[in-house]
Design an enzyme around this catalytic site. Structure first.
Site, PDB file in Angstrom:
ATOM      1  N   GLY A  12      47.554  29.062  40.529  1.00 39.87           N
ATOM      2  CA  GLY A  12      46.463  28.125  39.681  1.00 39.87           C
ATOM      3  C   GLY A  12      46.091  26.504  40.606  1.00 39.87           C
ATOM      4  CG  ASN A  14      41.862  26.471  44.972  1.00 42.94           C
ATOM      5  OD1 ASN A  14      41.711  24.907  45.627  1.00 42.94           O
ATOM      6  ND2 ASN A  14      42.620  27.415  45.619  1.00 42.94           N
ATOM      7  CG  MET A  90      43.387  37.673  42.540  1.00 42.60           C
ATOM      8  SD  MET A  90      43.032  37.134  44.664  1.00 42.60           S
ATOM      9  CE  MET A  90      43.506  38.540  46.006  1.00 42.60           C
ATOM     10  NE  ARG A  91      40.867  43.335  38.358  1.00 42.64           N
ATOM     11  CZ  ARG A  91      41.090  44.412  39.087  1.00 42.64           C
ATOM     12  NH1 ARG A  91      42.386  44.779  39.926  1.00 42.64           N
ATOM     13  NH2 ARG A  91      40.960  45.994  38.670  1.00 42.64           N
ATOM     14  CB  ILE A  92      35.554  43.226  42.756  1.00 45.96           C
ATOM     15  CG1 ILE A  92      36.304  43.260  44.021  1.00 45.96           C
ATOM     16  CG2 ILE A  92      34.322  43.574  43.162  1.00 45.96           C
ATOM     17  CD1 ILE A  92      36.542  44.437  45.580  1.00 45.96           C
ATOM     18  CG  HIS A 109      36.783  34.156  50.996  1.00 45.57           C
ATOM     19  ND1 HIS A 109      37.728  35.650  50.271  1.00 45.57           N
ATOM     20  CD2 HIS A 109      36.929  34.577  52.350  1.00 45.57           C
ATOM     21  CE1 HIS A 109      38.625  36.599  51.241  1.00 45.57           C
ATOM     22  NE2 HIS A 109      37.810  35.713  52.730  1.00 45.57           N
ATOM     23  CG  ASP A 145      34.890  37.403  49.587  1.00 51.77           C
ATOM     24  OD1 ASP A 145      35.120  36.613  48.975  1.00 51.77           O
ATOM     25  OD2 ASP A 145      35.949  37.798  49.784  1.00 51.77           O
TER      26      ASP A 145
HETATM   27  N1  NHR Z   1      32.876  39.351  42.896  1.00 56.54           N
HETATM   28  C1  NHR Z   1      31.485  39.742  43.428  1.00 56.54           C
HETATM   29  N2  NHR Z   1      30.505  40.609  42.898  1.00 56.54           N
HETATM   30  N3  NHR Z   1      31.622  38.718  44.210  1.00 56.54           N
HETATM   31  C2  NHR Z   1      31.997  37.935  45.030  1.00 56.54           C
HETATM   32  O1  NHR Z   1      31.955  37.970  46.322  1.00 56.54           O
HETATM   33  C3  NHR Z   1      33.868  38.217  44.550  1.00 56.54           C
HETATM   34  C4  NHR Z   1      33.729  38.483  43.150  1.00 56.54           C
HETATM   35  C5  NHR Z   1      35.613  38.693  42.386  1.00 56.54           C
HETATM   36  C6  NHR Z   1      35.965  38.160  43.165  1.00 56.54           C
HETATM   37  C7  NHR Z   1      36.621  36.417  45.129  1.00 56.54           C
HETATM   38  C8  NHR Z   1      37.376  37.117  46.273  1.00 56.54           C
HETATM   39  C9  NHR Z   1      38.277  36.213  47.444  1.00 56.54           C
HETATM   40  O2  NHR Z   1      38.060  35.579  47.204  1.00 56.54           O
HETATM   41  C10 NHR Z   1      35.577  37.038  43.944  1.00 56.54           C
HETATM   42  C11 NHR Z   1      34.686  36.990  44.831  1.00 56.54           C
HETATM   43  C12 NHR Z   1      39.184  40.354  44.943  1.00 56.54           C
HETATM   44  C13 NHR Z   1      39.806  41.179  45.571  1.00 56.54           C
HETATM   45  C14 NHR Z   1      39.150  43.185  45.489  1.00 56.54           C
HETATM   46  O3  NHR Z   1      39.861  43.180  46.816  1.00 56.54           O
HETATM   47  C15 NHR Z   1      38.710  40.846  46.976  1.00 56.54           C
HETATM   48  C16 NHR Z   1      37.821  39.307  47.140  1.00 56.54           C
HETATM   49  C17 NHR Z   1      38.330  38.755  46.404  1.00 56.54           C
HETATM   50  C18 NHR Z   1      38.997  38.985  44.842  1.00 56.54           C
HETATM   51  N4  NHR Z   1      40.478  42.685  44.309  1.00 56.54           N
HETATM   52  C19 NHR Z   1      41.153  43.843  43.817  1.00 56.54           C
HETATM   53  C20 NHR Z   1      39.993  44.606  42.783  1.00 56.54           C
HETATM   54  O4  NHR Z   1      40.142  46.535  42.695  1.00 56.54           O
HETATM   55  C21 NHR Z   1      42.117  43.780  43.212  1.00 56.54           C
HETATM   56  C22 NHR Z   1      43.465  43.339  44.703  1.00 56.54           C
HETATM   57  C23 NHR Z   1      44.466  42.359  43.102  1.00 56.54           C
HETATM   58  O5  NHR Z   1      44.567  42.600  41.977  1.00 56.54           O
HETATM   59  O6  NHR Z   1      45.262  42.815  43.908  1.00 56.54           O
HETATM   60  O7  NHR Z   1      39.274  44.465  42.181  1.00 56.54           O
HETATM   61  O8  NHR Z   1      38.803  36.852  48.183  1.00 56.54           O
HETATM   62  C1  GAR Z   2      44.199  31.192  47.023  1.00 54.99           C
HETATM   63  O1  GAR Z   2      43.976  30.674  48.353  1.00 54.99           O
HETATM   64  C2  GAR Z   2      42.656  31.603  47.088  1.00 54.99           C
HETATM   65  O2  GAR Z   2      41.563  31.277  48.130  1.00 54.99           O
HETATM   66  C3  GAR Z   2      42.601  32.778  47.378  1.00 54.99           C
HETATM   67  O3  GAR Z   2      44.239  33.104  46.610  1.00 54.99           O
HETATM   68  C4  GAR Z   2      44.420  31.385  46.576  1.00 54.99           C
HETATM   69  C5  GAR Z   2      44.868  31.326  45.680  1.00 54.99           C
HETATM   70  O4  GAR Z   2      45.695  30.047  45.131  1.00 54.99           O
HETATM   71  N1  GAR Z   2      42.027  33.489  46.884  1.00 54.99           N
HETATM   72  C6  GAR Z   2      41.988  34.684  46.727  1.00 54.99           C
HETATM   73  O5  GAR Z   2      42.712  35.345  47.400  1.00 54.99           O
HETATM   74  C7  GAR Z   2      40.810  35.531  46.065  1.00 54.99           C
HETATM   75  N2  GAR Z   2      40.701  36.884  46.483  1.00 54.99           N
HETATM   76  P1  GAR Z   2      45.904  29.177  43.846  1.00 54.99           P
HETATM   77  O6  GAR Z   2      45.949  30.500  42.343  1.00 54.99           O
HETATM   78  O7  GAR Z   2      46.945  28.556  44.043  1.00 54.99           O
HETATM   79  O8  GAR Z   2      44.218  28.374  43.349  1.00 54.99           O
END
Ligand code: NHR
Ligand code: GAR
Length: 219
Positions: A12, A14, A90-92, A109, A145
């Site tokens: 948290g 950010n 972290m969830r898509i 990102h 992304d």
């Molecule tokens: N959802 C959509 N549709 N489009 C985007 O651009 C998104 C999104 C959800 C989250 C953040 C993104 C990042 O900044 C974000 C952008 C999670 C994953 C991922 O693979 C990838 C990118 C981002 C967030 N998540 C896994 C999943 O199965 C779980 C990974 C874990 O729990 O550690 O969802 O990077």
């Molecule tokens: C940040 O570096 C953010 O860009 C990244 O996780 C960190 C969160 O830090 N996001 C992702 O990797 C999304 N997949 P925070 O919880 O301290 O803000």
């Protein structure tokens, strides 16, 4: 007052940067709720300490992805936000959720997109021998992304960097660019046309931190 809901998964930092800037700079907005997808997210305490209601929609408690997305959508919808801000979330998210907030959902990102979408960005940047790294604020679209880029910040990669040292430098950059970009959004200063974002007042949409980590201000 614009209503912001912030979605988090972890630390948290950010979220903290956003809360600080929103209060200190008197944005025409406030964070009305923080929602985490896991109960152990430390950012929940940052929200509570700031007096912001925090709740959990536990992804492990959901039967499947669709059930999680529906539960999250309901929790967000209940806050009637103007903007949904992903901060280390972290969830898509499924396409229906994303389209509901088209043009009103932002993410930060930890890479210079379009390089290194997805996970493990710092490891991949180091493996690729990158000399510059950074962070990107973008509008969220269904393709992970790949949404329109609002603001990018660049930092040097040092020869002795590890994933951890590079991540820390990029994170400091995120804390500068994310509040700025969210402020632009709540002020209504952003225009999106043909997948490109411009600032209505012509504000520079980049930031560079030099080798001494001092901010190189745009002219
Ligand atoms: N959802 C959509 N549709 N489009 C985007 O651009 C998104 C999104 C959800 C989250 C953040 C993104 C990042 O900044 C974000 C952008 C999670 C994953 C991922 O693979 C990838 C990118 C981002 C967030 N998540 C896994 C999943 O199965 C779980 C990974 C874990 O729990 O550690 O969802 O990077
Ligand atoms: C940040 O570096 C953010 O860009 C990244 O996780 C960190 C969160 O830090 N996001 C992702 O990797 C999304 N997949 P925070 O919880 O301290 O803000």
């Amino acid at each position: 007052m614009q209503r912001i809901v912030v979605l988090i998964s972890g630390r948290g930092s950010n979220l903290r940067a956003l809360l600080r800037a929103c209060a200190a700079e008197r944005w025409p907005a406030r964070v009305v709720a923080v929602v985490a997808d896991r109960p152990e997210a430390a950012g929940l305490d940052i929200a509570r300490d700031a007096g912001v209601p925090a709740q959990v929609v536990d992804h492990r408690a959901a039967a499947d992805r669709a059930a999680f997305d529906a539960a999250l959508a309901a929790a967000v919808e209940a806050q009637a936000p103007d903007f949904v801000v992903l901060a280390g979330f972290m969830r898509i998210l499924d396409a229906a959720f994303v389209r509901r907030w088209d043009g009103r959902m932002l993410n930060v990102h930890p890479s210079l997109l379009p390089a290194f979408p997805g996970l493990h960005t710092h490891r991949r940047a180091l493996e690729a021998g990158c000399k510059i790294a950074g962070a990107t604020v973008h509008f969220v679209t269904p393709t992970l992304d790949h949404g329109p880029i609002v603001l990018q910040g660049a930092v040097p990669v040092r020869a002795d960097d590890t994933e951890e040292t590079l991540a820390a430098r990029v994170l400091a950059c995120e804390h500068l660019i994310y509040p700025r970009a969210v402020r632009w959004a709540v002020e209504g200063a952003l225009r999106v046309r043909g997948g490109r974002v411009t600032h209505a007042g012509g504000a520079p949409q980049w930031l560079m931190l030099d080798a001494c980590d001092a901010a190189v201000a745009p002219r």
